[in-house]
Design a protein around this motif. Structure first.
Motif, PDB file in Angstrom:
ATOM      1  N   ARG A 147      19.438   3.711 -11.684  1.00  0.00           N
ATOM      2  CA  ARG A 147      19.428   3.503 -13.141  1.00  0.00           C
ATOM      3  C   ARG A 147      20.690   4.107 -13.765  1.00  0.00           C
ATOM      4  O   ARG A 147      21.307   3.519 -14.662  1.00  0.00           O
ATOM      5  CB  ARG A 147      18.171   4.131 -13.745  1.00  0.00           C
ATOM      6  CG  ARG A 147      17.939   3.764 -15.208  1.00  0.00           C
ATOM      7  CD  ARG A 147      16.683   4.422 -15.757  1.00  0.00           C
ATOM      8  NE  ARG A 147      15.506   4.010 -15.022  1.00  0.00           N
ATOM      9  CZ  ARG A 147      14.712   4.848 -14.355  1.00  0.00           C
ATOM     10  NH1 ARG A 147      14.988   6.144 -14.331  1.00  0.00           N
ATOM     11  NH2 ARG A 147      13.648   4.400 -13.713  1.00  0.00           N
ATOM     12  N   ARG A 163      23.694   1.910 -13.098  1.00  0.00           N
ATOM     13  CA  ARG A 163      23.739   0.726 -13.960  1.00  0.00           C
ATOM     14  C   ARG A 163      24.405   1.048 -15.296  1.00  0.00           C
ATOM     15  O   ARG A 163      25.140   0.233 -15.858  1.00  0.00           O
ATOM     16  CB  ARG A 163      22.324   0.177 -14.183  1.00  0.00           C
ATOM     17  CG  ARG A 163      21.658  -0.329 -12.912  1.00  0.00           C
ATOM     18  CD  ARG A 163      20.501  -1.276 -13.226  1.00  0.00           C
ATOM     19  NE  ARG A 163      19.401  -0.651 -13.937  1.00  0.00           N
ATOM     20  CZ  ARG A 163      18.328  -0.120 -13.344  1.00  0.00           C
ATOM     21  NH1 ARG A 163      18.242  -0.123 -12.009  1.00  0.00           N
ATOM     22  NH2 ARG A 163      17.351   0.412 -14.050  1.00  0.00           N
ATOM     23  N   LYS A 201      28.411   1.763 -14.769  1.00  0.00           N
ATOM     24  CA  LYS A 201      29.228   0.574 -14.442  1.00  0.00           C
ATOM     25  C   LYS A 201      30.462   0.962 -13.608  1.00  0.00           C
ATOM     26  O   LYS A 201      31.605   0.670 -13.968  1.00  0.00           O
ATOM     27  CB  LYS A 201      29.640  -0.161 -15.719  1.00  0.00           C
ATOM     28  CG  LYS A 201      28.455  -0.668 -16.535  1.00  0.00           C
ATOM     29  CD  LYS A 201      28.897  -1.538 -17.684  1.00  0.00           C
ATOM     30  CE  LYS A 201      27.717  -1.922 -18.574  1.00  0.00           C
ATOM     31  NZ  LYS A 201      26.656  -2.634 -17.870  1.00  0.00           N
ATOM     32  N   LEU A 225      21.338  -3.555 -10.118  1.00  0.00           N
ATOM     33  CA  LEU A 225      22.643  -2.941 -10.350  1.00  0.00           C
ATOM     34  C   LEU A 225      23.713  -4.006 -10.614  1.00  0.00           C
ATOM     35  O   LEU A 225      24.512  -3.885 -11.548  1.00  0.00           O
ATOM     36  CB  LEU A 225      23.034  -2.084  -9.138  1.00  0.00           C
ATOM     37  CG  LEU A 225      24.423  -1.428  -9.163  1.00  0.00           C
ATOM     38  CD1 LEU A 225      24.628  -0.609 -10.431  1.00  0.00           C
ATOM     39  CD2 LEU A 225      24.612  -0.549  -7.936  1.00  0.00           C
ATOM     40  N   LYS A 226      23.719  -5.053  -9.806  1.00  0.00           N
ATOM     41  CA  LYS A 226      24.728  -6.101  -9.967  1.00  0.00           C
ATOM     42  C   LYS A 226      24.511  -6.909 -11.253  1.00  0.00           C
ATOM     43  O   LYS A 226      25.481  -7.375 -11.860  1.00  0.00           O
ATOM     44  CB  LYS A 226      24.708  -7.032  -8.755  1.00  0.00           C
ATOM     45  CG  LYS A 226      25.267  -6.403  -7.487  1.00  0.00           C
ATOM     46  CD  LYS A 226      26.776  -6.133  -7.585  1.00  0.00           C
ATOM     47  CE  LYS A 226      27.580  -7.369  -7.315  1.00  0.00           C
ATOM     48  NZ  LYS A 226      29.051  -7.069  -7.250  1.00  0.00           N
ATOM     49  N   HIS A 264      23.477  -5.688 -14.091  1.00  0.00           N
ATOM     50  CA  HIS A 264      23.996  -4.859 -15.175  1.00  0.00           C
ATOM     51  C   HIS A 264      25.495  -4.608 -15.049  1.00  0.00           C
ATOM     52  O   HIS A 264      26.173  -4.353 -16.047  1.00  0.00           O
ATOM     53  CB  HIS A 264      23.260  -3.504 -15.210  1.00  0.00           C
ATOM     54  CG  HIS A 264      21.889  -3.579 -15.778  1.00  0.00           C
ATOM     55  ND1 HIS A 264      20.789  -4.011 -15.057  1.00  0.00           N
ATOM     56  CD2 HIS A 264      21.422  -3.281 -17.030  1.00  0.00           C
ATOM     57  CE1 HIS A 264      19.717  -3.972 -15.822  1.00  0.00           C
ATOM     58  NE2 HIS A 264      20.067  -3.533 -17.018  1.00  0.00           N
ATOM     59  N   SER A 265      25.996  -4.644 -13.809  1.00  0.00           N
ATOM     60  CA  SER A 265      27.408  -4.321 -13.575  1.00  0.00           C
ATOM     61  C   SER A 265      27.974  -5.240 -12.497  1.00  0.00           C
ATOM     62  O   SER A 265      28.175  -4.831 -11.352  1.00  0.00           O
ATOM     63  CB  SER A 265      27.529  -2.846 -13.162  1.00  0.00           C
ATOM     64  OG  SER A 265      28.873  -2.468 -13.003  1.00  0.00           O
TER      65      SER A 265
END
Length: 281
Positions: free
Chosen positions: A52, A55, A58, A79-80, A82-83
């Motif tokens: 978390r 994320r 970034k 994760l990917k 969000h970033s």
């Protein structure tokens, strides 16, 4: 740490430590105080919290201890999402990195079709895998689904280059003094038991009763040791102390060091003439 040393110095680095091993919080505090080749060290109660945090930050790159399994796949997808620009890299984590039998049967066939890793570096989102033996990986895994990057600094050299920091983290000098103070002059040999996730009482009971200095090195994930076990060893080392450090120290103090283990990967990284390994798994 070996990977940090081969990354460009100008890159800002942050260490994220999850509470999955003994003294994790204490070690994080020391790492954060030193700020040697990194900006900071941050402690997390669990891996979900760490993901978390990633994320929100970034990062350009995130280095992971594993990309294997369904749970990791969910975290990597999140994760990917969000970033998207973050490069996902996995680093060597002992013998498991080179195993192609972590899953068997139907799961081994179905999970990869869904992008889920069944071996290290096998997740569909993983872009790089840092390891010591890329050729061995290719031979044992039989395929490359991401870029393989060789880790350049051998473990012994890494220890030598970071001696002061390692002592702060694991109190290696104090451990050496403790062994010397408790060692009898007749102890020319040392028996070290590297436990698995559980301490095997049969292995403990099989240890020599005399003429050997006995040391227990519990697995890093063990946080409580039965009192009966303590009495059967001259020293019970903190689970957080890397086995490589302990074995190296013992090799200087004893003519012969015998290491009992349950398939530990330590023997891959320690090659000392007076140290012998025996698997009891």
């Amino acid at each position: 740490m070996a990977i940090i040393e081969q990354l460009p110095a100008e890159i800002i680095k942050e260490l994220l430590v999850v509470d999955v091993f003994f003294d994790a919080k204490k070690i994080t505090a020391v790492l954060d105080e030193t700020k040697n080749k990194w900006k900071s060290a941050v402690f997390f109660q669990d891996k979900i919290s760490a993901f978390r945090y990633c994320r929100g930050r970034k990062y350009n790159s995130v280095f992971l201890d594993s990309d294997v399994g369904f749970r990791n796949n969910i975290d990597l997808i999140a994760l990917k999402l969000h970033s998207p620009q973050t490069i996902l890299a996995v680093y060597e984590e002992g013998l498991g990195t080179y195993r192609n039998d972590l899953y068997r049967g139907l799961k081994k066939k179905i999970l990869p079709a869904l992008g889920i890793g069944v071996y290290f570096g096998g997740n569909w989102l993983t872009q790089k895998l840092y390891l010591y033996s890329p050729d061995e990986y290719k031979k044992k895994i039989g395929k490359e689904t991401c870029e393989l990057v060789r880790i350049e600094t051998p473990i012994p050299e890494l220890i030598k280059n970071n001696e002061a920091l390692i002592d702060r983290l694991f109190e290696i000098y104090a451990l050496k003094s403790q062994i010397i103070s408790r060692r009898d002059v007749s102890n020319e040999s040392c028996d070290i038991y590297l436990s698995g996730w559980n301490i095997d009482s049969k292995v403990v009971d099989s240890f020599p009763a005399i003429d050997s200095f006995r040391i227990l090195k519990p697995h890093p994930h063990i946080k409580k040791i039965p009192e009966r076990i303590w009495s059967q060893f001259e020293i019970v080392v903190s689970p957080s102390v890397p086995a490589e450090m302990l074995i190296t120290v013992a090799s200087f103090l004893f003519a012969e060091v015998r290491v009992l283990h349950h398939g530990s990967s330590v023997m891959r990284y320690v090659n000392i003439e007076n140290v012998k390994f025996r698997c009891v798994a």
